[in-house]
Scaffold this active site. Structure first.
Site, short mmCIF file in Angstrom:
data_model
loop_
_atom_site.label_atom_id
_atom_site.label_comp_id
_atom_site.label_asym_id
_atom_site.label_seq_id
_atom_site.Cartn_x
_atom_site.Cartn_y
_atom_site.Cartn_z
CG ASN A 1 -1.84 1.36 1.29
OD1 ASN A 1 -1.99 2.14 0.35
ND2 ASN A 1 -2.41 1.71 2.61
CE LYS B 1 -0.31 3.11 4.86
NZ LYS B 1 0.11 3.39 6.28
CG HIS C 1 -5.81 1.73 5.24
ND1 HIS C 1 -5.34 2.91 6.15
CD2 HIS C 1 -4.83 1.02 5.14
CE1 HIS C 1 -4.19 2.30 6.50
NE2 HIS C 1 -3.76 0.98 5.81
CD GLU D 1 -2.95 5.73 6.81
OE1 GLU D 1 -1.75 5.26 7.38
OE2 GLU D 1 -3.06 5.78 5.47
CD GLU E 1 -4.28 -1.90 7.67
OE1 GLU E 1 -3.06 -1.90 7.06
OE2 GLU E 1 -5.11 -1.30 7.69
N GLY F 1 2.92 2.45 11.67
CA GLY F 1 3.81 3.42 11.54
C GLY F 1 4.29 3.86 12.77
CB SER G 1 5.23 -2.00 12.11
OG SER G 1 4.88 -0.80 12.39
N GLY H 1 2.89 -1.40 4.23
CA GLY H 1 2.77 0.05 3.83
C GLY H 1 4.34 0.51 3.59
#
Length: 241
Positions: free
Chosen positions: A9, A11, A96, A98, A165, A171, A204, A225
């Protein structure tokens, strides 16, 4: 047999030139990648068309990062499933963390996007997971159960990938131990009608922990990610041992 899906991903990273440079450095590392591993890149909308041509007949499948629930209409800034399907997109990330945190996605709108993806021949990657606060409060199990039950209403489980996730491990530098991830993914699988649905871990994921993650019996792949932005880093993950 449960399919292994390794997805990156990106992003909101990489313009078209940068995406082409990545592919040039990445594809040569897939010569010995086992054929039972599906490799997917979920990239920004502006990169999709150009990489659709470059990746044609390669080992890498094209993925998008979101899809709207309507086929057309006055939805500024959105993109439909038909638009994605037309340019060769095969997978799409839905829900997701986010998108949920910054753009108000709910389990109900996630469900609508999943339905739209499947209607247009796309395989959705449904993201579920808990925050650190929810985990510390002991709410992980109830939250995951609700996300799965609401999100999968009316969904064809024969055309689906789920990504667990833990938001607190995305992150942040905090690590979800592989055994803990395996336990939660086992819970998710117990809620499904089709127990052969591919369930990934995301949070991560890096070259130095991929091997430990992928030996877990319930984990069928990863959603990566930051480590998917560098060709050799992502290649190491794809070629886990």
């Amino acid at each position: 047999m449960r399919k292994i899906v390794i997805a990156g991903n990106w992003k909101m990273f990489k313009n078209q030139e940068e995406s082409k440079e990545f592919i040039q450095g990445f594809l040569p590392n897939l010569g010995k990648t086992p054929t039972n591993r599906e490799v997917v890149l979920c990239i920004p909308f502006t990169d999709l068309n150009i990489l659709s041509d470059i990746l044609h007949d390669s080992r890498v499948q094209l993925g998008a990062q979101n899809v709207h629930w309507e086929s057309s209409g006055a939805y500024t800034g959105e993109i439909s499933g038909a638009m994605l399907q037309e340019i060769g997109v095969r997978y799409v990330i839905v829900g997701h963390s986010e998108r949920r945190q910054y753009f108000g996605e709910t389990d109900e709108t996630v469900n609508l996007r999943l339905l739209s993806a499947q209607k247009n021949g796309l395989t959705p990657i449904l993201c579920v997971g808990e925050t650190k606060q929810q985990r510390n409060a002991g709410d992980t199990e109830s939250l995951i159960i609700n996300q799965i039950k609401t999100g999968l209403t009316g969904i064809d489980q024969n055309n689906l990938v789920i990504a667990y996730e833990p938001i607190w491990a995305i992150g942040t530098g905090d690590v979800c131990e592989p055994e803990e991830a395996n336990q939660v993914i086992g819970l998710i699988r117990s809620l499904l009608k089709n127990t052969n649905v591919t369930i990934q871990y995301g949070g991560s994921v890096k070259p130095n922990n991929i091997d430990a993650i992928m030996v877990q019996p319930e984990i069928d792949g990863v959603l990566v990610g930051g480590a998917s932005l560098e060709p050799l880093s992502f290649a190491r993950i794809v070629n886990y041992k």
